[in-house]
Write an enzyme that holds these catalytic residues in place. Structure first.
Site, PDB file in Angstrom:
ATOM      1  N   LYS A 115       0.838  -1.209   0.000  1.00  0.00           N
ATOM      2  CA  LYS A 115       0.000   0.000   0.000  1.00  0.00           C
ATOM      3  C   LYS A 115       0.874   1.261   0.000  1.00  0.00           C
ATOM      4  CE  LYS A 115      -2.887   0.820   3.655  1.00  0.00           C
ATOM      5  NZ  LYS A 115      -2.598   2.123   4.274  1.00  0.00           N
ATOM      6  N   SER A 116       1.875   1.298   0.863  1.00  0.00           N
ATOM      7  CA  SER A 116       2.738   2.493   0.955  1.00  0.00           C
ATOM      8  C   SER A 116       3.420   2.772  -0.383  1.00  0.00           C
ATOM      9  CB  SER A 116       3.817   2.287   2.018  1.00  0.00           C
ATOM     10  OG  SER A 116       3.237   2.149   3.284  1.00  0.00           O
TER      11      SER A 116
ATOM     12  N   GLY B  68      -4.803   8.029   5.607  1.00  0.00           N
ATOM     13  CA  GLY B  68      -3.906   8.974   6.269  1.00  0.00           C
ATOM     14  C   GLY B  68      -2.707   9.293   5.393  1.00  0.00           C
TER      15      GLY B  68
ATOM     16  N   GLN C 245       4.873   9.169   7.217  1.00  0.00           N
ATOM     17  CA  GLN C 245       3.981  10.135   6.563  1.00  0.00           C
ATOM     18  C   GLN C 245       4.473  11.562   6.779  1.00  0.00           C
ATOM     19  OE1 GLN C 245       0.015   9.179   7.915  1.00  0.00           O
ATOM     20  NE2 GLN C 245       0.055   7.189   6.898  1.00  0.00           N
TER      21      GLN C 245
ATOM     22  N   ASP D 181       2.020  -1.369  11.903  1.00  0.00           N
ATOM     23  CA  ASP D 181       0.721  -1.794  11.359  1.00  0.00           C
ATOM     24  C   ASP D 181       0.437  -3.275  11.625  1.00  0.00           C
ATOM     25  OD1 ASP D 181       0.437   0.778  10.452  1.00  0.00           O
ATOM     26  OD2 ASP D 181       1.099   0.331   8.409  1.00  0.00           O
TER      27      ASP D 181
ATOM     28  N   LYS E 205      -4.599   5.872  14.678  1.00  0.00           N
ATOM     29  CA  LYS E 205      -4.681   5.236  13.354  1.00  0.00           C
ATOM     30  C   LYS E 205      -6.143   5.264  12.897  1.00  0.00           C
ATOM     31  CE  LYS E 205      -0.264   4.229  13.073  1.00  0.00           C
ATOM     32  NZ  LYS E 205       0.598   4.920  12.104  1.00  0.00           N
TER      33      LYS E 205
ATOM     34  N   ARG F 244      -6.444   1.748  17.906  1.00  0.00           N
ATOM     35  CA  ARG F 244      -6.227   0.298  17.762  1.00  0.00           C
ATOM     36  C   ARG F 244      -5.971  -0.393  19.104  1.00  0.00           C
ATOM     37  NH1 ARG F 244      -3.033   0.392  11.854  1.00  0.00           N
ATOM     38  NH2 ARG F 244      -4.984   0.463  10.673  1.00  0.00           N
TER      39      ARG F 244
ATOM     40  N   ARG G 199      -7.417  -3.275   9.501  1.00  0.00           N
ATOM     41  CA  ARG G 199      -6.465  -4.192  10.163  1.00  0.00           C
ATOM     42  C   ARG G 199      -7.106  -4.872  11.383  1.00  0.00           C
ATOM     43  NH1 ARG G 199      -2.531  -3.731   6.766  1.00  0.00           N
ATOM     44  NH2 ARG G 199      -1.933  -1.660   6.048  1.00  0.00           N
TER      45      ARG G 199
HETATM   46  O1  SPQ Z   1      -2.578   5.548   5.379  1.00  0.00           O
HETATM   47  P1  SPQ Z   1      -2.996   5.171   6.769  1.00  0.00           P
HETATM   48  O2  SPQ Z   1      -4.478   5.254   6.888  1.00  0.00           O
HETATM   49  O3  SPQ Z   1      -2.300   5.983   7.829  1.00  0.00           O
HETATM   50  O4  SPQ Z   1      -2.580   3.627   6.955  1.00  0.00           O
HETATM   51  C1  SPQ Z   1      -1.809   2.881   7.925  1.00  0.00           C
HETATM   52  C2  SPQ Z   1      -2.368   1.403   7.850  1.00  0.00           C
HETATM   53  O5  SPQ Z   1      -2.525   0.703   8.862  1.00  0.00           O
HETATM   54  O6  SPQ Z   1      -2.559   0.960   6.716  1.00  0.00           O
HETATM   55  C3  SPQ Z   1      -1.885   3.407   9.359  1.00  0.00           C
HETATM   56  F1  SPQ Z   1      -3.017   3.516   9.847  1.00  0.00           F
HETATM   57  O7  SPQ Z   1      -0.429   2.771   7.540  1.00  0.00           O
HETATM   58  C4  SPQ Z   1       0.531   3.852   7.602  1.00  0.00           C
HETATM   59  C5  SPQ Z   1       1.596   3.519   8.624  1.00  0.00           C
HETATM   60  O8  SPQ Z   1       1.074   3.293   9.906  1.00  0.00           O
HETATM   61  C6  SPQ Z   1       1.142   3.987   6.230  1.00  0.00           C
HETATM   62  C7  SPQ Z   1       2.412   4.761   6.226  1.00  0.00           C
HETATM   63  C8  SPQ Z   1       2.980   5.223   4.939  1.00  0.00           C
HETATM   64  O9  SPQ Z   1       2.641   4.678   3.867  1.00  0.00           O
HETATM   65  O10 SPQ Z   1       3.826   6.136   4.971  1.00  0.00           O
HETATM   66  C9  SPQ Z   1       3.121   5.019   7.380  1.00  0.00           C
HETATM   67  C10 SPQ Z   1       2.649   4.637   8.724  1.00  0.00           C
HETATM   68  O11 SPQ Z   1       2.059   5.762   9.365  1.00  0.00           O
HETATM   69  P2  SPQ Z   1       2.930   6.873  10.154  1.00  0.00           P
HETATM   70  O12 SPQ Z   1       1.899   7.747  10.820  1.00  0.00           O
HETATM   71  O13 SPQ Z   1       3.754   6.113  11.148  1.00  0.00           O
HETATM   72  O14 SPQ Z   1       3.732   7.608   9.194  1.00  0.00           O
END
Ligand code: SPQ
Length: 429
Positions: free
Chosen positions: A21-22, A94, A169, A315, A342, A346, A388
């Site tokens: 996904k990322s 997010g 992020q 995650d 999240k 969670r 999740r």
């Molecule tokens: O995109 P989203 O909704 O934040 O998705 C999550 C997930 O569980 O799929 C978190 F809720 O993944 C994030 C992850 O926790 C995806 C991500 C990224 O692609 O950069 C980074 C992580 O979040 P963060 O806040 O630690 O940067």
């Protein structure tokens, strides 16, 4: 929607999980800002990444869908996005919301962005505040704490900034803004979060200097289109790793899983629990490593998950909590308060739902204490609208007596629309 799961032994088979996904999000973002056409294969066609696709289409980027998982992104250049005539809808994502805020802050456009009920509760000040230090013009609910956000693109200036939390992020948002800014942007994070952006910057020909957890990027560098082959998502694979480990006499092979070291904390934690997952056919494509994983049912033992390990498996904590209910001894998870912001809280969601199934689990401010092995019982549980949590509870249902009904299971489509079908295929063999 409701997903019904019954006790299962003997999960058997070879599977592939959908694209990471990322990396899928980033392939569209980088492809959009590059010169010429980026070819993406293995793209994750799930709701979150479709939200990113629609946002960039609304910003004037042509995205050809050659198939579900293969795309051509026609880049418009670093500052070539056009003003959207609609409100950008980031859905449940997010990643889309936070990274897009950084990209829009340095474009020559005015844009308004919002998302679903979960996104409207997630903290945005963590990106809005540093972006304002760079000169960004952003308005939002609670002074910029929550979406809807309104962004009026401005001339940004590089900053030196210490991230308050390890977050890919925030890091990516500021690196993208740094690329659009004048001068140097220097970021430091408290511990290393996933590095897909750093790897993709290199793949698209940009220079980034990395010194431990300190990153320096110079603004104005043009991105060159690339070939992005997205590996399978280790976060999706983790559900089947744990399923195979705890559901008696199982043997599952998962091919083409991304094994980027900033994401393999789940393998380290499961290894410490006695999982002995094998890795073969390890190779690098599009600057990301991938491998085939081999998992067989094992007796698991408790472990401690904390500190620098947390960002490497953030995650996967929901599914690790399920594994911990079947492990001998007391597993402690700490330093994970990020879980509270999240898609759902969670920590609260897991504690509440696993208690309904008879787990021995205690909620901490920044984690959980879980003792096992506990015989779980089938129950009516709820996803809290979180993909999740839904998939973790479904896996718990595989070892519970009777039937487990996961309510609001439609959330699974956020990251893994094929989950139920793949699980059924492993059970039926
Ligand atoms: O995109 P989203 O909704 O934040 O998705 C999550 C997930 O569980 O799929 C978190 F809720 O993944 C994030 C992850 O926790 C995806 C991500 C990224 O692609 O950069 C980074 C992580 O979040 P963060 O806040 O630690 O940067």
């Amino acid at each position: 929607m409701e997903l019904t799961v019954k006790k299962a032994h003997n999960l058997k088979g070879t599977i592939q999980v959908p694209g990471d996904k990322s990396i899928s999000h980033r392939s569209i973002m980088f492809g959009a800002l590059a010169e010429s056409v980026t070819h993406v294969t293995g793209f994750l066609a799930a709701d979150d990444c479709i939200s990113t696709m629609h946002c960039f289409e609304a910003l004037g980027v042509e995205i050809e869908r050659l198939s579900e998982t293969e795309l051509k992104v026609h880049g418009v250049g670093l500052k070539g996005l056009t003003e959207p005539s609609v409100i950008l809808d980031t859905g449940n994502s997010g990643t889309t919301t936070r990274i897009l805020t950084g990209i829009l802050a340095g474009q020559n456009v005015f844009a308004v962005m919002t998302g679903d009920a979960s996104i409207r509760k997630r903290p945005m000040a963590r990106v809005v505040e540093p972006l304002r230090l760079m000169g960004a013009q952003i308005w939002g609910r609670g002074g910029g704490t929550y979406v809807p956000l309104a962004i009026n693109g401005a001339a940004l200036k590089g900053i030196t900034y210490d991230l308050p939390v390890a977050s890919a992020q925030i890091k990516t948002c500021l690196l993208m803004a740094g690329l659009l800014a004048e001068g140097e942007t220097i970021l430091t994070e408290p511990s290393k979060s996933r590095d897909h952006t750093e790897r993709m910057l290199e793949l698209f020909g940009a220079r980034l200097s990395i010194d431990g957890n300190r990153y320096t990027i110079t603004g104005g560098q043009q991105l060159k289109a690339a070939q992005v082959d997205v590996p399978g998502d280790i976060s999706s694979a983790a559900f089947f790793m744990v399923a195979a480990l705890i559901a008696g006499d199982s043997s599952v092979i998962i091919e083409n899983v991304g094994v980027n070291p900033t994401r393999t904390g789940v393998l380290d934690a499961l290894d410490a629990m006695g999982a002995g997952i094998s890795l073969s056919d390890v190779r690098d494509i599009s600057n990301e490593p991938r491998a085939t994983l081999g998992i067989t049912g094992k007796t698991l033992y408790a472990t401690t998950i904390q500190g620098d390990l947390i960002p490497r498996l953030i995650d996967e904590i929901p599914i690790l909590a399920v594994a911990a209910t079947q492990a001998h001894g007391t597993t402690t998870i700490r330093d994970a308060s990020e879980l509270r912001v999240k898609e759902s809280d969670r920590i609260a969601a897991l504690t509440q739902e696993l208690l309904k199934m008879g787990a021995d689990i205690e909620e901490l401010e920044d984690g959980m204490i879980i003792s096992g092995p506990t015989p779980l019982k089938g129950a009516r549980v709820n996803s809290h609208g979180d993909h999740r949590i839904a998939m973790s509870l479904a896996v718990a249902g595989l070892v519970a007596d009777g039937e487990t009904n996961v309510e609001d299971s439609e959330a699974i489509a956020i990251s893994y629309p094929e989950f139920e079908r793949t699980l059924a295929a492993l059970i039926d063999r």
